[in-house]
Design an enzyme around this catalytic site. Sequence first.
Site, PDB file in Angstrom:
ATOM      1  N   CYS A   1      -2.472   9.375  -7.126  1.00 64.35           N
ATOM      2  CA  CYS A   1      -3.650   9.093  -6.291  1.00 64.35           C
ATOM      3  C   CYS A   1      -4.704  10.180  -6.509  1.00 64.35           C
ATOM      4  O   CYS A   1      -4.424  11.357  -6.274  1.00 64.35           O
ATOM      5  CB  CYS A   1      -3.279   9.018  -4.815  1.00 64.35           C
ATOM      6  SG  CYS A   1      -4.759   8.740  -3.805  1.00 64.35           S
ATOM      7  N   LYS A  31       4.238   5.451 -10.565  1.00 68.16           N
ATOM      8  CA  LYS A  31       2.884   4.993 -10.876  1.00 68.16           C
ATOM      9  C   LYS A  31       2.121   6.173 -11.455  1.00 68.16           C
ATOM     10  O   LYS A  31       2.021   7.235 -10.824  1.00 68.16           O
ATOM     11  CB  LYS A  31       2.201   4.502  -9.595  1.00 68.16           C
ATOM     12  CG  LYS A  31       0.738   4.069  -9.748  1.00 68.16           C
ATOM     13  CD  LYS A  31       0.613   2.686 -10.339  1.00 68.16           C
ATOM     14  CE  LYS A  31      -0.815   2.165 -10.357  1.00 68.16           C
ATOM     15  NZ  LYS A  31      -1.226   1.594  -9.085  1.00 68.16           N
ATOM     16  N   GLY A  79      -4.642  -2.402 -15.022  1.00 68.35           N
ATOM     17  CA  GLY A  79      -5.948  -1.837 -15.393  1.00 68.35           C
ATOM     18  C   GLY A  79      -6.792  -2.808 -16.179  1.00 68.35           C
ATOM     19  O   GLY A  79      -6.440  -3.172 -17.299  1.00 68.35           O
ATOM     20  N   GLY A  80      -7.875  -3.262 -15.555  1.00 73.92           N
ATOM     21  CA  GLY A  80      -8.865  -4.069 -16.269  1.00 73.92           C
ATOM     22  C   GLY A  80      -8.461  -5.501 -16.525  1.00 73.92           C
ATOM     23  O   GLY A  80      -9.044  -6.155 -17.398  1.00 73.92           O
ATOM     24  N   GLY A 115      -5.850  -5.486  -9.794  1.00 76.99           N
ATOM     25  CA  GLY A 115      -6.446  -4.626  -8.784  1.00 76.99           C
ATOM     26  C   GLY A 115      -7.829  -5.114  -8.405  1.00 76.99           C
ATOM     27  O   GLY A 115      -7.995  -5.951  -7.511  1.00 76.99           O
ATOM     28  N   THR A 116      -8.831  -4.617  -9.131  1.00 78.35           N
ATOM     29  CA  THR A 116     -10.226  -4.943  -8.792  1.00 78.35           C
ATOM     30  C   THR A 116     -10.461  -6.450  -8.692  1.00 78.35           C
ATOM     31  O   THR A 116     -11.112  -6.928  -7.754  1.00 78.35           O
ATOM     32  CB  THR A 116     -11.157  -4.321  -9.860  1.00 78.35           C
ATOM     33  OG1 THR A 116     -10.986  -2.895  -9.835  1.00 78.35           O
ATOM     34  CG2 THR A 116     -12.614  -4.646  -9.576  1.00 78.35           C
ATOM     35  N   LYS A 153       0.864  -1.173   0.000  1.00 79.88           N
ATOM     36  CA  LYS A 153       0.000   0.000   0.000  1.00 79.88           C
ATOM     37  C   LYS A 153       0.913   1.239   0.000  1.00 79.88           C
ATOM     38  O   LYS A 153       1.999   1.212   0.603  1.00 79.88           O
ATOM     39  CB  LYS A 153      -0.875  -0.011   1.257  1.00 79.88           C
ATOM     40  CG  LYS A 153      -1.774   1.201   1.425  1.00 79.88           C
ATOM     41  CD  LYS A 153      -2.849   1.288   0.368  1.00 79.88           C
ATOM     42  CE  LYS A 153      -3.644   2.590   0.446  1.00 79.88           C
ATOM     43  NZ  LYS A 153      -4.473   2.819  -0.747  1.00 79.88           N
ATOM     44  N   GLY A 175      -8.433   7.337  -0.089  1.00 73.75           N
ATOM     45  CA  GLY A 175      -7.757   8.473   0.554  1.00 73.75           C
ATOM     46  C   GLY A 175      -6.448   8.102   1.232  1.00 73.75           C
ATOM     47  O   GLY A 175      -6.078   8.688   2.251  1.00 73.75           O
ATOM     48  N   ASN A 198     -13.500   3.669  -6.027  1.00 78.52           N
ATOM     49  CA  ASN A 198     -12.968   3.826  -4.673  1.00 78.52           C
ATOM     50  C   ASN A 198     -12.516   5.260  -4.444  1.00 78.52           C
ATOM     51  O   ASN A 198     -12.102   5.961  -5.375  1.00 78.52           O
ATOM     52  CB  ASN A 198     -11.790   2.871  -4.426  1.00 78.52           C
ATOM     53  CG  ASN A 198     -10.455   3.471  -4.830  1.00 78.52           C
ATOM     54  OD1 ASN A 198      -9.829   4.207  -4.060  1.00 78.52           O
ATOM     55  ND2 ASN A 198     -10.018   3.195  -6.062  1.00 78.52           N
ATOM     56  N   SER A 199     -12.645   5.653  -3.192  1.00 79.47           N
ATOM     57  CA  SER A 199     -11.999   6.895  -2.756  1.00 79.47           C
ATOM     58  C   SER A 199     -11.443   6.615  -1.371  1.00 79.47           C
ATOM     59  O   SER A 199     -11.960   7.093  -0.361  1.00 79.47           O
ATOM     60  CB  SER A 199     -12.980   8.062  -2.736  1.00 79.47           C
ATOM     61  OG  SER A 199     -12.280   9.229  -2.352  1.00 79.47           O
TER      62      SER A 199
HETATM   63  C1  SIN Z   1      -6.336   5.512  -2.343  1.00 78.73           C
HETATM   64  O1  SIN Z   1      -5.822   5.158  -1.278  1.00 78.73           O
HETATM   65  O2  SIN Z   1      -7.102   6.499  -2.405  1.00 78.73           O
HETATM   66  C2  SIN Z   1      -6.065   4.746  -3.602  1.00 78.73           C
HETATM   67  C3  SIN Z   1      -4.644   4.777  -3.962  1.00 78.73           C
HETATM   68  C4  SIN Z   1      -4.369   5.393  -5.295  1.00 78.73           C
HETATM   69  O3  SIN Z   1      -5.287   5.543  -6.110  1.00 78.73           O
HETATM   70  O4  SIN Z   1      -3.224   5.750  -5.538  1.00 78.73           O
END
Ligand code: SIN
Length: 311
Positions: A131, A165, A248-249, A270-271, A45, A72, A69-70
């Site tokens: 992010c 990233k 992605g995807g 990811g998802t 993370k 944060g 997602n959000s």
């Molecule tokens: C997040 O923690 O908001 C997601 C991480 C990211 O999109 O970089």
Amino acid sequence: MVSTATKIGTFDFDNCLMNAAGVYCMTREELADIDASAAGSFVTKTGTLNARAGNPEPRYVDTSLGSINSMGLPNHGFQYYLDFVTELQNTPNSKNHFLSLVGMSEEETHTILKAVQDSDYQGLVELNLSCPNVPGKPQIAYDFETTEKLLKDIFAYFTKPLGVKLPPYFDIAHFDRAAAVFNQFPLAFVNCINSIGNGLVIEDETVVIKPKHGFGGIGGDYIKPTALANVHAFYQRLNPTIPIIGTGGVKTGRDAFEHILCGASMVQLGTVLHQEGPAVFERITNELKAIMTEKGYESLDDFRGKLQYLD
Ligand code: SIN
């Protein structure tokens, strides 16, 4: 014998599949589960200078076509993740890993990277320039001048392998401009893409996540064409010394195959990992190997970047 082994610079991986930062990587326990799976590596993370609780819940929702997602940037602070990857690197036969990081300001980013520079960690670092979910903080990589200055300042003292990233770009002029910035630096990799920032998902008459009045990063099926385009655009433009990680995807072996065809050296989940858990790595690896066998490819080098055009 079909192999999905790959390399990022001098780092070897038995499998090209791994998690995407943000998914199944918040705690040592989750990271250990990925490490014990068929994944070739894990990325932590994104760690900030201090631990963060992140945005209010609900902040992640699966949808029929992916996710929003959000979060944060909830995390235990970069030192928690730095300690874990350093501990693992000193265990026999350890896989190679990625440590994801970013500060809440340029100053914090430098404080974190200087601590990593001074540490015993010898693995890869991923600087998260993308992010979309911290209120009041724009995605850094959409500001080319800030990105260029930040990387210039970082590479003045940081000598360990560092990649970035990226958020998705949507315009050919932006691919050109971004690649011109990244080609100036000895990047260990670029990772395309983070979620497509600031989408909205609505159920009945109401948004589905609480932060930012429902605006959040979109992942899953929705984003594969954008992810493939970014991987291939950077594959066409970056110095060949900068490998690309495709994200992605991806939810099948065919999706992973397409990312590699577009130029990816490694592919992140990811998802789908959020939805299926770490067993997904074995399923998608087997599906990718089946496609390679059918096509007579023995290694990723046989088809990486060899996307065919219609002219
Ligand atoms: C997040 O923690 O908001 C997601 C991480 C990211 O999109 O970089």
